[in-house]
Design an enzyme around this catalytic site. Sequence first.
Site, short mmCIF file in Angstrom:
data_model
loop_
_atom_site.label_atom_id
_atom_site.label_comp_id
_atom_site.label_asym_id
_atom_site.label_seq_id
_atom_site.Cartn_x
_atom_site.Cartn_y
_atom_site.Cartn_z
N GLY A 18 -11.63 -19.73 14.95
CA GLY A 18 -11.01 -18.69 14.12
C GLY A 18 -10.54 -19.24 12.78
O GLY A 18 -10.69 -20.43 12.48
N TYR A 134 -0.98 -4.43 19.50
CA TYR A 134 -1.21 -5.84 19.12
C TYR A 134 0.12 -6.58 19.03
O TYR A 134 0.29 -7.66 19.62
CB TYR A 134 -1.96 -5.88 17.78
CG TYR A 134 -2.00 -7.24 17.14
CD1 TYR A 134 -2.80 -8.26 17.65
CD2 TYR A 134 -1.22 -7.51 16.00
CE1 TYR A 134 -2.82 -9.52 17.04
CE2 TYR A 134 -1.24 -8.76 15.40
CZ TYR A 134 -2.04 -9.76 15.93
OH TYR A 134 -2.06 -11.00 15.33
N1 LIG Z 1 -4.89 -13.05 10.57
C1 LIG Z 1 -3.63 -12.74 10.28
O1 LIG Z 1 -3.33 -12.11 9.26
C2 LIG Z 1 -2.53 -13.18 11.21
C3 LIG Z 1 -1.21 -12.85 10.87
C4 LIG Z 1 -0.19 -13.25 11.72
C5 LIG Z 1 -0.46 -13.96 12.86
N2 LIG Z 1 -1.74 -14.25 13.19
C6 LIG Z 1 -1.99 -14.98 14.42
O2 LIG Z 1 -2.62 -16.19 14.06
C7 LIG Z 1 -3.49 -16.60 15.11
C8 LIG Z 1 -4.84 -16.95 14.53
O3 LIG Z 1 -5.35 -15.79 13.86
P1 LIG Z 1 -6.66 -15.86 12.99
O4 LIG Z 1 -6.39 -15.16 11.73
O5 LIG Z 1 -7.20 -17.24 12.98
O6 LIG Z 1 -7.59 -14.92 13.88
P2 LIG Z 1 -9.12 -15.08 14.27
O7 LIG Z 1 -9.88 -15.60 13.10
O8 LIG Z 1 -9.49 -13.78 14.87
O9 LIG Z 1 -9.08 -16.22 15.35
C9 LIG Z 1 -8.74 -15.98 16.68
C10 LIG Z 1 -9.65 -16.81 17.55
O10 LIG Z 1 -9.34 -16.54 18.91
C11 LIG Z 1 -10.57 -16.34 19.60
N3 LIG Z 1 -10.41 -15.49 20.77
C12 LIG Z 1 -10.41 -14.15 20.85
N4 LIG Z 1 -10.32 -13.77 22.13
C13 LIG Z 1 -10.26 -14.89 22.88
C14 LIG Z 1 -10.19 -15.14 24.25
N5 LIG Z 1 -10.16 -14.15 25.15
N6 LIG Z 1 -10.17 -16.43 24.67
C15 LIG Z 1 -10.22 -17.44 23.79
N7 LIG Z 1 -10.30 -17.26 22.46
C16 LIG Z 1 -10.31 -16.00 22.03
C17 LIG Z 1 -11.50 -15.72 18.60
O11 LIG Z 1 -12.84 -15.90 19.00
P3 LIG Z 1 -13.91 -14.70 18.79
O12 LIG Z 1 -13.77 -14.28 17.36
O13 LIG Z 1 -15.21 -15.36 19.12
O14 LIG Z 1 -13.53 -13.61 19.74
C18 LIG Z 1 -11.14 -16.49 17.33
O15 LIG Z 1 -11.87 -17.70 17.26
C19 LIG Z 1 -3.52 -15.46 16.12
O16 LIG Z 1 -2.74 -15.82 17.22
C20 LIG Z 1 -2.91 -14.29 15.38
O17 LIG Z 1 -2.22 -13.43 16.26
C21 LIG Z 1 -2.78 -13.89 12.38
#
Ligand SMILES: NC(=O)c1ccc[n+]([C@@H]2O[C@H](COP(=O)([O-])OP(=O)(O)OC[C@H]3O[C@@H](n4cnc5c(N)ncnc54)[C@H](OP(=O)(O)O)[C@@H]3O)[C@@H](O)[C@H]2O)c1
Length: 290
Positions: A18, A134
């Site tokens: 991710g 979420y």
């Molecule tokens: N993006 C934002 O603006 C934001 C803001 C606040 C907090 N966060 C938090 O930051 C963290 C990282 O977010 P990010 O932006 O890097 O999101 P991301 O790009 O969607 O990364 C999340 C990763 O988790 C994987 N994943 C999804 N379902 C899964 C499962 N069942 N088992 C194992 N892996 C799984 C995804 O793989 P696939 O894509 O292959 O499913 C992806 O590689 C998350 O915990 C999110 O809640 C994000």
Amino acid sequence: MGTPEGLIVRILITGAGGQVGSELVATFSADDHHEVIAVDHATVDVADRDAVLGAITSTRPDAVVHPGAWTAVDACEGDPDQAFAVNALGTRHVAEGARRVGAPVFYVSTDYVFDGTKAEPYIEWDDTSPSSVYGASKLAGERELDPGSTNVRTSWVCGYHGGNMVKTILRLAGEHDTLSFVDDQRGHPTFADDLAVMIKRLVVERRPGTFHVTNQGAVSWYEFAREVLIAAGQDPDRVTPVATADLLPARPAPRPANSVLDNAALRMSGVALLDDFRVPLTRLVGRLTA
Ligand SMILES: NC(=O)c1ccc[n+]([C@@H]2O[C@H](COP(=O)([O-])OP(=O)(O)OC[C@H]3O[C@@H](n4cnc5c(N)ncnc54)[C@H](OP(=O)(O)O)[C@@H]3O)[C@@H](O)[C@H]2O)c1
């Protein structure tokens, strides 16, 4: 984790493909003191207890960093079971595996644990009140953590890998003369590479508890879109403000109006906060448009 010279610290990272996960892998791999075990959705589904326990107990990491999550906010609204299976139960599995090998967990959480109605920035000790599935599922994940764990809440993440608002704004700017973004949702844009560096610091220093970790500089999405165009050398006046209520159709999951996370725990701990977001934004836009 203060490490004697030469000792290798083994870090298991979930969701390693991710936005945040890939920067964590790069950041921990950048020195000789860390060995990274990168697991992603395809390798280890965190909703699968056996898979998680097997991955952790077979590799015996010294720390587990857990950004893996189902982050599709609107899709979560339509499938609460799946959201909780991944974000809450999945975190329970990670916590259980880490407990078995005595490793602390560093969980990545979100501004969506708050409903956004507070007038001031949110501090770590504010009451949570998610208004989306979420947000509720991520808060449930926070509650699965053992007391010695670290809970890193961040917001508005953008980075080189994966889809995000910087890429969306640049794409729209290439397709349309004018762009509309909401002026009544505010937050701290946060860049995945900077976030990864601070998470690594928390791991290295073994700091437990909840930390808000964001880049600095609160803006609305409208103001952020203007900053993206400025960073790309384009005319920011092509962006016009719009109210969330005027966006039709309304999105399934409500967005917090105030997503601004005060990095109070870092500040009070004397840790230098991450840069103003314009610094990593300029870096990212340069990289994306090179
Ligand atoms: N993006 C934002 O603006 C934001 C803001 C606040 C907090 N966060 C938090 O930051 C963290 C990282 O977010 P990010 O932006 O890097 O999101 P991301 O790009 O969607 O990364 C999340 C990763 O988790 C994987 N994943 C999804 N379902 C899964 C499962 N069942 N088992 C194992 N892996 C799984 C995804 O793989 P696939 O894509 O292959 O499913 C992806 O590689 C998350 O915990 C999110 O809640 C994000």
